[in-house]
Design a protein around this motif. Structure first.
Motif, short mmCIF file in Angstrom:
data_model
loop_
_atom_site.label_atom_id
_atom_site.label_comp_id
_atom_site.label_asym_id
_atom_site.label_seq_id
_atom_site.Cartn_x
_atom_site.Cartn_y
_atom_site.Cartn_z
N SER A 267 0.83 -1.23 0.08
CA SER A 267 -0.05 0.14 0.08
C SER A 267 1.03 1.29 0.02
N PRO A 268 2.02 1.42 0.92
CA PRO A 268 2.91 2.59 0.74
C PRO A 268 3.32 2.74 -0.61
N LEU A 269 3.93 1.80 -1.14
CA LEU A 269 4.33 2.11 -2.47
C LEU A 269 3.56 2.56 -3.51
N LEU A 270 2.30 1.91 -3.47
CA LEU A 270 1.20 2.32 -4.67
C LEU A 270 0.70 3.53 -4.38
N ALA A 271 0.71 3.82 -3.10
CA ALA A 271 0.19 5.61 -2.71
C ALA A 271 1.29 6.37 -3.24
N ASN A 272 2.70 6.19 -3.09
CA ASN A 272 3.85 6.96 -3.49
C ASN A 272 3.62 6.98 -4.94
N ILE A 273 3.49 5.80 -5.65
CA ILE A 273 3.50 5.89 -7.22
C ILE A 273 2.33 6.89 -7.52
N TYR A 274 1.19 6.74 -7.05
CA TYR A 274 -0.12 7.59 -7.34
C TYR A 274 0.29 9.03 -7.21
N LEU A 275 0.91 9.56 -6.13
CA LEU A 275 0.87 10.79 -5.85
C LEU A 275 2.38 11.18 -6.67
N HIS A 276 3.12 10.51 -7.03
CA HIS A 276 4.16 10.74 -7.74
C HIS A 276 3.96 11.27 -9.19
N TYR A 277 2.73 10.58 -9.91
CA TYR A 277 2.43 11.05 -11.09
C TYR A 277 1.23 12.25 -10.94
N VAL A 278 0.54 12.04 -9.87
CA VAL A 278 -0.67 13.07 -9.74
C VAL A 278 -0.03 14.45 -9.26
N PHE A 279 0.72 14.37 -8.09
CA PHE A 279 1.23 15.62 -7.43
C PHE A 279 2.58 16.22 -7.76
N ASP A 280 3.55 15.04 -7.68
CA ASP A 280 5.12 15.51 -7.57
C ASP A 280 5.69 15.77 -8.77
N LEU A 281 5.28 15.27 -9.93
CA LEU A 281 5.84 15.57 -11.34
C LEU A 281 5.00 16.92 -11.60
N TRP A 282 3.67 17.04 -11.15
CA TRP A 282 3.06 18.35 -11.71
C TRP A 282 3.52 19.47 -10.73
N VAL A 283 3.66 19.43 -9.37
CA VAL A 283 4.13 20.72 -8.72
C VAL A 283 5.51 20.67 -9.22
N GLN A 284 6.28 19.93 -9.42
CA GLN A 284 7.76 20.08 -9.84
C GLN A 284 7.72 20.85 -11.12
N ARG A 285 6.76 20.68 -12.15
CA ARG A 285 6.87 21.30 -13.53
C ARG A 285 6.10 22.56 -13.12
N TRP A 286 5.16 22.84 -12.38
CA TRP A 286 4.54 24.20 -11.88
C TRP A 286 5.56 25.15 -11.58
N ARG A 287 6.23 24.50 -10.50
CA ARG A 287 7.17 25.93 -9.99
C ARG A 287 8.46 26.01 -10.76
N GLN A 288 8.59 25.22 -12.04
CA GLN A 288 9.86 25.57 -12.76
C GLN A 288 9.01 26.52 -14.04
N LYS A 289 7.94 26.26 -14.32
CA LYS A 289 7.52 26.88 -15.54
C LYS A 289 6.32 28.09 -15.07
N GLN A 290 5.80 28.08 -14.07
CA GLN A 290 4.72 29.04 -13.72
C GLN A 290 5.16 29.99 -12.64
N ALA A 291 5.89 29.54 -11.64
CA ALA A 291 6.15 30.29 -10.57
C ALA A 291 7.52 31.27 -10.77
N ARG A 292 7.08 32.53 -10.29
CA ARG A 292 8.28 33.45 -10.53
C ARG A 292 8.94 33.79 -9.02
N GLY A 293 8.56 33.59 -7.97
CA GLY A 293 9.17 33.60 -6.76
C GLY A 293 9.60 32.21 -6.14
N ASP A 294 10.14 31.88 -5.05
CA ASP A 294 10.62 30.61 -4.46
C ASP A 294 9.54 29.90 -4.29
N VAL A 295 9.56 28.71 -4.51
CA VAL A 295 8.62 27.64 -3.96
C VAL A 295 9.52 26.35 -3.40
N ILE A 296 8.84 25.92 -2.56
CA ILE A 296 9.55 24.92 -1.49
C ILE A 296 8.35 23.75 -1.44
#
Length: 498
Positions: A267-296
């Motif tokens: 279950s923990p691995l499946l949860a991490n896989i799901y959020l990797h594609y739904v959240f992690d990759l998306w937020v990584q791209r968002w802060r690289q492409k859309q953010a103008r200030g610092d984002v952590i």
């Protein structure tokens, strides 16, 4: 995918990105062919002896690291390897609760080699069947958390699958993901968050909470995400069997097309896989492409905190994140998700607006984070034990002490010593000493009151109680280094918030 007769499998299977996201280069898993030949055996060693099992998995990890678009077509032989199944069995706690079949660790050991051989053969020929999990409940801050107890053989196979898939996904998961990962801990996540807030231009913090995440993730999306990297249909079918096995509750089998039962090793691995594609990759791209200030960003399983320099970007991010989660069947908890002013300039900004109130605080991994000051007057993130956790633990200990009221004092003292040591080892972070001392003091007072009720004529004075506390309750100490010190050592110059 099989080639024509007499030809070997392709090690890469071309495919389209299943989530159909537009312009998501990070999520697109576009395949490409390789020179035909016996490449698969070179990557994964189809036939393995005991000496080359580890090296074979290491080759899988190396290939996953070198080619992020590689899809692995032959992984099951790593799972049904007798040595790996034996290691998975030995990693299970002997006192672990049995599943619906009542099979215990000790009973399975009586004919261990025969049982493992039979399990391996069933996995190899596709005769393995997943069993429903037994429903159990554990206390939670806001009620009870449902857990599932798989049968012993399901635990063994799940552990083996996790070991194999970790070789792939540990190379994919991003640096700000910490939950249930090898060589990563909650304190590393806490340190990364603290260092990020203190060193970056963070003025706003999104404290987010997913509502019933493990109960709402969609199986169809999860399978598609797994197939980005895993082209071995037998592994995918194994995971589908566990997802569709259902839960046995009050004698009834309950099945669903959403959710994964907490309690299984997978279950923990499946949860991490799901959020990797739904959240992690998306937020990584968002802060690289859309953010103008610092984002952590720091994520631990389904709990995450995002820091922003600009309020406008924080509000836009939150709105887009809600839409993103809705698309994949997830929802932010409306009452537990907050955007608060927090950071080095938060207090000054509030004073400039005429607001004399202190900046907000947020909870993450058992700690309440607030804006504090160092001895020299500089900004720091103050981390203190969450009041709810403090009170809940004290209540549980009080109940246990009442049950042990007439037990010998040395036995009860040994139990309380373990409680205090566990509390100190987790909450013993810099500047949290007063909270730990208060917990130890409250624990001693609870024990004193229980001892005084052992009999009507027992009036234990405090002067006799104090030596008992000195003997059995360990002293308060800070056992964790400052965040910047540990993070500098563990990252070796690299970022844990990349």
């Amino acid at each position: 995918m099989m080639n024509a007769d007499g030809k070997s499998d392709r090690s890469v299977v071309p495919t389209k990105s299943p989530n159909k996201a537009e312009g998501t280069a990070a999520e697109a898993m576009e395949g490409r062919g390789r020179t035909k030949g016996n490449l698969l055996e070179g990557n994964t060693l189809r036939t393995q002896g005991r000496d080359c099992v580890h090296s074979a998995l290491e080759r899988v990890r190396q290939v996953a690291k070198e080619d992020r678009k590689q899809r692995f077509t032959a992984l099951l032989h790593h799972v049904y390897d007798i040595g790996r199944l034996r290691s998975a069995y030995l990693a299970i706690k002997r006192e672990a609760a049995p599943g619906i079949d009542g099979e215990t660790w000790e009973r399975y050991r009586e004919d261990l080699e025969v049982n493992l051989q039979d399990l391996s053969l069933r996995l190899k020929r596709g005769a393995y069947r997943a069993r429903p999990v037994r429903r159990a409940f554990i206390p939670k801050d806001d009620g009870q958390r449902p857990l599932g107890v798989p049968v012993l053989e399901d635990k063994i196979v799940q552990r083996a699958v996790v070991e194999v898939l970790n070789m792939i996904y540990e190379e994919d998961f991003l640096g700000f993901s910490y939950g249930f990962r090898s060589k990563r801990s909650p304190h590393q996540a806490l340190d990364a968050l603290t260092v990020g807030i203190e060193t970056k231009k963070v003025n706003w913090v999104l404290d987010a909470d997913l509502r019933s995440f493990f109960d709402t993730l969609k199986h169809a999306w999860l399978v598609q995400f797994i197939e980005h990297r895993v082209a071995d249909k037998r592994i995918v079918r194994l995971i589908q069997k566990w997802l569709s096995a259902g839960v046995l509750e009050d004698g009834k089998r309950i099945q669903s097309e959403v959710g994964t039962v907490q309690g299984g090793s997978i279950s923990p691995l499946l949860a991490n896989i799901y959020l990797h594609y739904v959240f992690d990759l998306w937020v990584q791209r968002w802060r690289q492409k859309q953010a103008r200030g610092d984002v952590i960003v720091v994520r631990f399983a389904d709990d995450f905190v995002v820091g922003f320099q600009h309020q406008v970007e924080a509000e836009r991010f939150l709105a887009e994140l809600r839409e993103r989660f809705t698309r994949f069947g997830l929802e932010l908890h409306p009452e537990k998700t907050r955007l608060i002013e927090f950071g080095r300039r938060a207090r000054r900004n509030r004073e400039d607006r005429g607001d004399r109130g202190a900046p907000g605080s947020f909870n993450f991994l058992g700690f309440t984070h607030s804006c504090g000051k160092t001895r020299k007057g500089g900004f720091t993130v103050l981390r203190q034990t969450m009041r709810k956790r403090w009170q809940a633990k004290l209540k549980a200990v009080k109940t246990e002490l009442k049950a042990r009221m007439h037990d010998p004092i040395p036995e009860v003292g040994k139990y309380l010593r373990a409680v205090v040591l566990g509390h100190v080892r987790y909450y013993g972070v810099p500047r949290n000493g007063p909270a730990i001392a208060a917990f130890r003091r409250a624990l001693g007072q609870v024990w004193w009151r229980v001892l005084r009720r052992r009999s009507q004529g027992n009036h234990l004075p405090w002067r006799r109680m104090a030596p008992l506390l000195q003997t059995y309750l360990p002293p308060v100490r800070i056992c964790h280094p400052y965040p910047s010190q540990r993070l500098r050592v563990t990252t070796r110059g690299g970022s844990r918030m990349r």
